[in-house]
Design a protein around this motif. Sequence first.
Motif, PDB file in Angstrom:
ATOM      1  N   UNK A 191       0.853  -1.193   0.000  1.00 40.84           N
ATOM      2  CA  UNK A 191       0.000   0.000   0.000  1.00 40.84           C
ATOM      3  C   UNK A 191       0.882   1.234   0.000  1.00 40.84           C
ATOM      4  N   UNK A 192       0.557   2.183  -0.878  1.00 43.93           N
ATOM      5  CA  UNK A 192       1.318   3.427  -0.968  1.00 43.93           C
ATOM      6  C   UNK A 192       0.363   4.605  -0.946  1.00 43.93           C
ATOM      7  N   UNK A 193       0.551   5.486   0.030  1.00 43.10           N
ATOM      8  CA  UNK A 193      -0.135   6.774   0.040  1.00 43.10           C
ATOM      9  C   UNK A 193       0.808   7.770  -0.628  1.00 43.10           C
ATOM     10  N   UNK A 194       0.445   8.245  -1.828  1.00 41.66           N
ATOM     11  CA  UNK A 194       1.400   9.004  -2.638  1.00 41.66           C
ATOM     12  C   UNK A 194       1.484  10.486  -2.298  1.00 41.66           C
ATOM     13  N   UNK A 195       0.496  11.008  -1.548  1.00 45.85           N
ATOM     14  CA  UNK A 195       0.546  12.407  -1.143  1.00 45.85           C
ATOM     15  C   UNK A 195       0.477  13.366  -2.319  1.00 45.85           C
ATOM     16  N   UNK A 196       1.231  14.463  -2.226  1.00 44.46           N
ATOM     17  CA  UNK A 196       1.197  15.483  -3.270  1.00 44.46           C
ATOM     18  C   UNK A 196       1.946  15.090  -4.539  1.00 44.46           C
ATOM     19  N   UNK A 197       2.738  14.039  -4.467  1.00 43.82           N
ATOM     20  CA  UNK A 197       3.494  13.539  -5.630  1.00 43.82           C
ATOM     21  C   UNK A 197       4.404  14.611  -6.236  1.00 43.82           C
ATOM     22  N   UNK A 198       5.131  15.293  -5.380  1.00 47.21           N
ATOM     23  CA  UNK A 198       6.068  16.307  -5.865  1.00 47.21           C
ATOM     24  C   UNK A 198       7.204  15.671  -6.659  1.00 47.21           C
ATOM     25  N   UNK A 199       7.493  14.419  -6.370  1.00 48.24           N
ATOM     26  CA  UNK A 199       8.546  13.692  -7.092  1.00 48.24           C
ATOM     27  C   UNK A 199       7.971  12.383  -7.620  1.00 48.24           C
ATOM     28  N   UNK A 200       8.091  11.303  -6.887  1.00 47.28           N
ATOM     29  CA  UNK A 200       7.487  10.032  -7.290  1.00 47.28           C
ATOM     30  C   UNK A 200       5.969  10.198  -7.367  1.00 47.28           C
ATOM     31  N   UNK A 201       5.376   9.642  -8.423  1.00 37.87           N
ATOM     32  CA  UNK A 201       3.942   9.853  -8.611  1.00 37.87           C
ATOM     33  C   UNK A 201       3.214   8.544  -8.904  1.00 37.87           C
ATOM     34  N   UNK A 202       1.902   8.652  -9.081  1.00 38.33           N
ATOM     35  CA  UNK A 202       1.072   7.464  -9.276  1.00 38.33           C
ATOM     36  C   UNK A 202       1.529   6.636 -10.471  1.00 38.33           C
ATOM     37  N   UNK A 203       1.980   7.286 -11.516  1.00 36.44           N
ATOM     38  CA  UNK A 203       2.455   6.554 -12.691  1.00 36.44           C
ATOM     39  C   UNK A 203       3.696   5.733 -12.363  1.00 36.44           C
ATOM     40  N   UNK A 204       4.593   6.311 -11.557  1.00 35.33           N
ATOM     41  CA  UNK A 204       5.798   5.569 -11.145  1.00 35.33           C
ATOM     42  C   UNK A 204       5.422   4.356 -10.301  1.00 35.33           C
ATOM     43  N   UNK A 205       4.486   4.551  -9.366  1.00 35.19           N
ATOM     44  CA  UNK A 205       4.082   3.450  -8.491  1.00 35.19           C
ATOM     45  C   UNK A 205       3.345   2.365  -9.269  1.00 35.19           C
ATOM     46  N   UNK A 206       2.534   2.787 -10.245  1.00 33.73           N
ATOM     47  CA  UNK A 206       1.845   1.813 -11.093  1.00 33.73           C
ATOM     48  C   UNK A 206       2.857   0.991 -11.878  1.00 33.73           C
ATOM     49  N   UNK A 207       3.833   1.657 -12.458  1.00 34.55           N
ATOM     50  CA  UNK A 207       4.855   0.958 -13.235  1.00 34.55           C
ATOM     51  C   UNK A 207       5.615  -0.031 -12.354  1.00 34.55           C
ATOM     52  N   UNK A 208       5.898   0.364 -11.125  1.00 36.57           N
ATOM     53  CA  UNK A 208       6.570  -0.546 -10.183  1.00 36.57           C
ATOM     54  C   UNK A 208       5.697  -1.780  -9.936  1.00 36.57           C
ATOM     55  N   UNK A 209       4.416  -1.555  -9.644  1.00 32.06           N
ATOM     56  CA  UNK A 209       3.522  -2.668  -9.315  1.00 32.06           C
ATOM     57  C   UNK A 209       3.384  -3.643 -10.482  1.00 32.06           C
ATOM     58  N   UNK A 210       3.372  -3.101 -11.702  1.00 28.27           N
ATOM     59  CA  UNK A 210       3.284  -3.960 -12.878  1.00 28.27           C
ATOM     60  C   UNK A 210       4.509  -4.869 -12.968  1.00 28.27           C
ATOM     61  N   UNK A 211       5.674  -4.322 -12.644  1.00 32.07           N
ATOM     62  CA  UNK A 211       6.914  -5.102 -12.728  1.00 32.07           C
ATOM     63  C   UNK A 211       7.176  -5.966 -11.498  1.00 32.07           C
ATOM     64  N   UNK A 212       6.450  -5.709 -10.422  1.00 36.09           N
ATOM     65  CA  UNK A 212       6.675  -6.417  -9.161  1.00 36.09           C
ATOM     66  C   UNK A 212       6.144  -7.848  -9.249  1.00 36.09           C
ATOM     67  N   UNK A 213       6.999  -8.859  -9.120  1.00 33.98           N
ATOM     68  CA  UNK A 213       6.534 -10.254  -9.250  1.00 33.98           C
ATOM     69  C   UNK A 213       5.575 -10.693  -8.152  1.00 33.98           C
ATOM     70  N   UNK A 214       5.565  -9.988  -7.022  1.00 40.64           N
ATOM     71  CA  UNK A 214       4.665 -10.383  -5.922  1.00 40.64           C
ATOM     72  C   UNK A 214       3.303  -9.718  -6.026  1.00 40.64           C
ATOM     73  N   UNK A 215       3.080  -8.904  -7.056  1.00 41.62           N
ATOM     74  CA  UNK A 215       1.793  -8.239  -7.266  1.00 41.62           C
ATOM     75  C   UNK A 215       1.029  -8.929  -8.377  1.00 41.62           C
TER      76      UNK A 215
END
Length: 489
Positions: A191-215
């Motif tokens: 679970x990630x609460x992304x906040x204001x996303x001044x740097x890392x953003x929802x697109x980055x977290x989505x891309x991570x989750x897609x590549x994450x073998x445990x997801x």
Amino acid sequence: MSNYKIIEKLLNPSSIAVVGASRNVQKHGGRLIEHLLKHQYQGEIYPVNPKGGEIQGLTCYKSIAEIPETPDLACLLIAPQLLMGALKDCALKEIKVVMIHASGFAETGKSGELLQKEIIDFARKHNIRICGPNTIGIANVNNRVFASFSMAMTSKEIPMGGRISYITQSGAIGGAMLSQGWEKQIGINKWISSGNEADLNASDYLEYAVDDPSTGTICIFLEGLADGKTFKSALAKAANKKKPVIIYKNGRSKIGQMSVKSHTGVLAGNHEVYKAVFKQYGAINAEDLDDLFDYAIAFDSFNKLRSSRIGIISTSGGACTIVTDQCVKYGLEVPELSNASIKTLTDISPDFSTPQNPFDTTAQILNDPESFKKSLEVFIQDENIDGLVLMLTTIGGSIAAKVAEDIIELSKKTEKPMYVAWTIAESLAKDGMDKLRQAKIPLYPSAERAVKSLAAIQQHMIFLEEWEEKKDEYSDFFFPIHKEEISNS
């Protein structure tokens, strides 16, 4: 360092510095440490507070500089005016991943935007990546990382072994839904609460989750995007990997879009544009907030739907009609049973029942709980049926547990998925419902929610069949996320 490795370090830190640590567990800096300790975080925790001493049994350091190693992650739970000093200390310590929990930035207006820009400019200059600001934290259940001050972390029974990743741009709603999901034994692992996303953003977290073998399944509570190109790319990658992405998009009206900007600093965008992109890239659009986890439960179950041919069994004639109507509404078939199935149902059912699809077991189940199992076996063996909706009404007590055990037993003997709609008060059938959840049998409080979830799987299956032929056509799809688009929407 790639975004994947950065987010991996955020979610799997071997050590955490908690800057703004407190002895008072009612304060954010005390609560976050309490949650890490409660859930037996396996890494090192370094509380940082100018007073030093000891906090919750841990050595407290007066500054980041005093920490004996370079932590993987620094959680900054301090006032906005103190952040620049803390970031400078992080840079000197060569800490590369930071979570900023404080609010008071882009969501507050011009002065907040300037402060946020100052912080991000410094971070980029020193290769520091930031989650937040205005985040309430992250959780990685299977690795026992609960770096958040959200009340969700106090949930009594958090399911282990889950394969759902949940990304939310709203901290309060995200934490509230997370707690509900865990309470219902939904396998939300990351679970990630992304906040204001001044740097890392929802697109980055989505891309991570897609590549994450445990997801296996990805849920997103989305308010707006600043990076549509990366978002599209991640959705395309998810389609290639056949990973379902379920999105609830907030800020659908003009007033709602203004509300999003006021509490996150993010531009919400035209909802119809988002829906078009979701459809184009196979993201499952959650029209209602309940849909987000309802669909996730269905996608996360062991058995997958092969076609739209649905068998319906209920303990009520009226319920049979309700489920049938919902199947028709959502484009699912309710085929006739084979002659062999009808003959078997006739032999094992009371004279006053009607052997058909949908099938009403009648109140006979109260006198003969085994009759439900026998009926279910007939539907499982019928070649005209590829998935089942089982609607239980006033089945409670010991019979509820028996019926649940029978459903679980038979689910292990077939590849046909079973979706259970159980309408009785949970307190009257809690044992049975808990058994189904633990066995990952999709369970819903109404027929509509069960059938909608089943239909979502069917629609995604159709999309994936078409994706290979059409995906090259989508590479240049326009995704307008900018101020002009907001003002004209």
